[in-house]
Scaffold this active site. Structure first.
Site, PDB file in Angstrom:
ATOM      1  N   HIS A   1       0.825  -1.222   0.000  1.00 16.64           N
ATOM      2  CA  HIS A   1       0.000   0.000   0.000  1.00 16.64           C
ATOM      3  C   HIS A   1       0.853   1.264   0.000  1.00 16.64           C
ATOM      4  CE1 HIS A   1      -3.241  -2.517   2.229  1.00 16.64           C
ATOM      5  NE2 HIS A   1      -3.706  -2.269   1.017  1.00 16.64           N
TER       6      HIS A   1
ATOM      7  N   CYS B   1      -2.759  -0.041   9.855  1.00 18.35           N
ATOM      8  CA  CYS B   1      -3.839  -0.918   9.360  1.00 18.35           C
ATOM      9  C   CYS B   1      -4.779  -1.437  10.433  1.00 18.35           C
ATOM     10  CB  CYS B   1      -3.293  -2.120   8.615  1.00 18.35           C
ATOM     11  SG  CYS B   1      -1.589  -2.342   8.732  1.00 18.35           S
TER      12      CYS B   1
END
Ligand code: CIR
Length: 275
Positions: free
Chosen positions: A183, A270
């Site tokens: 990401h 996350c």
């Protein structure tokens, strides 16, 4: 003008302008036993359930110590990666947006997040069919929300998210995520209003040329997924040389163990949704 009155002045003039790390709330989800089957690039690196639980428990305690009201959702055994609540939704104080995770095994997480967010935001905006974005690809900075194109986030998703953000009064920029990372936020995070911690590849990409950048120490690329919450800067405890760099720049770093979640290509951002 002192720091506090200057901030108050900006908030009156630009009510949507925030520093990008002032939060009062977070949502997290207890890991299920199935977390050991979570997605990962290197299948030989399998975390233990007890290890992930231990790291998650310390993480939740640290968020509370940083001043957040933390809502802990129950485990979802059917979804091994559901502990990573940052990916199926994006939240701002102004509203919530249900995203569409790019990994098929994570699609249904968004419906569970819809219910959790309704309590705080009422109805949420949402991305449509074929518009894929993982929240790990969305980095909030004071003036711009950066959306990284990645294996999980496609251009249709990034453009749709940028439109939704516009309706919430936020400007967005679509950038390339460096290859080899999951990401955008695997490679970058906001340290303060004008500083980004970035991997060498992220820094070279020029995406954050408007910011001062601090580059992670050699061999410590994964340190780039750090997390600033109010006055606390969290960094994975596996990155002593990046910690030293940050401390030399005047940041006071609170390190947190993430050895087990790192085996699932995950880091500090996350495991929570913050606003
Ligand atoms: C996944 O591959 O989806 C999970 N194993 C890791 C998700 C990490 N999420 C994040 O950094 N926002």
């Amino acid at each position: 003008m002192g720091e506090i009155s200057e901030r108050a002045f900006c908030l009156v003039l630009y009510p949507n302008m925030s520093r990008g790390f002032d939060f009062t709330h977070a949502i997290v989800r207890t890991p299920g036993r199935s977390v050991v089957n979570g997605l990962r690039d290197d299948p030989s690196r399998t975390p233990t359930y007890d290890g992930v639980m231990r790291e998650h428990t310390s993480y939740v305690a640290a968020l509370r110590d940083a001043g957040l009201n933390v809502d802990v959702l129950p485990a979802l055994e059917d979804y091994p990666d559901s502990v990573f609540v940052e990916d199926p939704a994006f939240v701002l104080p102004e509203g919530a947006i249900l995203l569409r995770p790019g990994a098929p095994s994570r699609t249904a997480e968004r419906e569970h997040m819809r219910r959790a967010l309704a309590k705080y935001f009422g109805s949420a905006l949402e991305l449509g069919e074929g518009e894929f974005v993982d929240g790990g690809d969305v980095l909030v900075t004071p003036k711009t929300v950066f959306i990284g194109l990645s294996r999980r986030t496609n251009r249709a998703g990034a453009e749709a998210l940028a439109e939704k953000l516009k309706t919430l009064g936020r400007g967005a920029a679509i950038v390339e995520t460096p290859s080899g990372v999951l990401h955008l936020k695997s490679a970058s995070s906001l340290m303060d209003e004008e500083t980004i911690l970035a991997t060498p590849a992220m820094e070279r990409s020029g995406a954050f040329s408007a910011f001062r950048t601090i580059v992670t120490a050699e061999g410590e690329d994964d340190a780039a997924n750090a997390l600033r919450i109010n006055d606390t800067l969290f960094l994975g405890s596996r990155y002593p040389r990046t910690q030293e760099k940050l401390e030399k720049q005047g940041f006071s770093v609170h390190s947190l163990a993430i050895d087990e979640v790192a085996k699932l290509d995950a880091g500090l951002s996350c495991m929570s949704l913050r606003w």
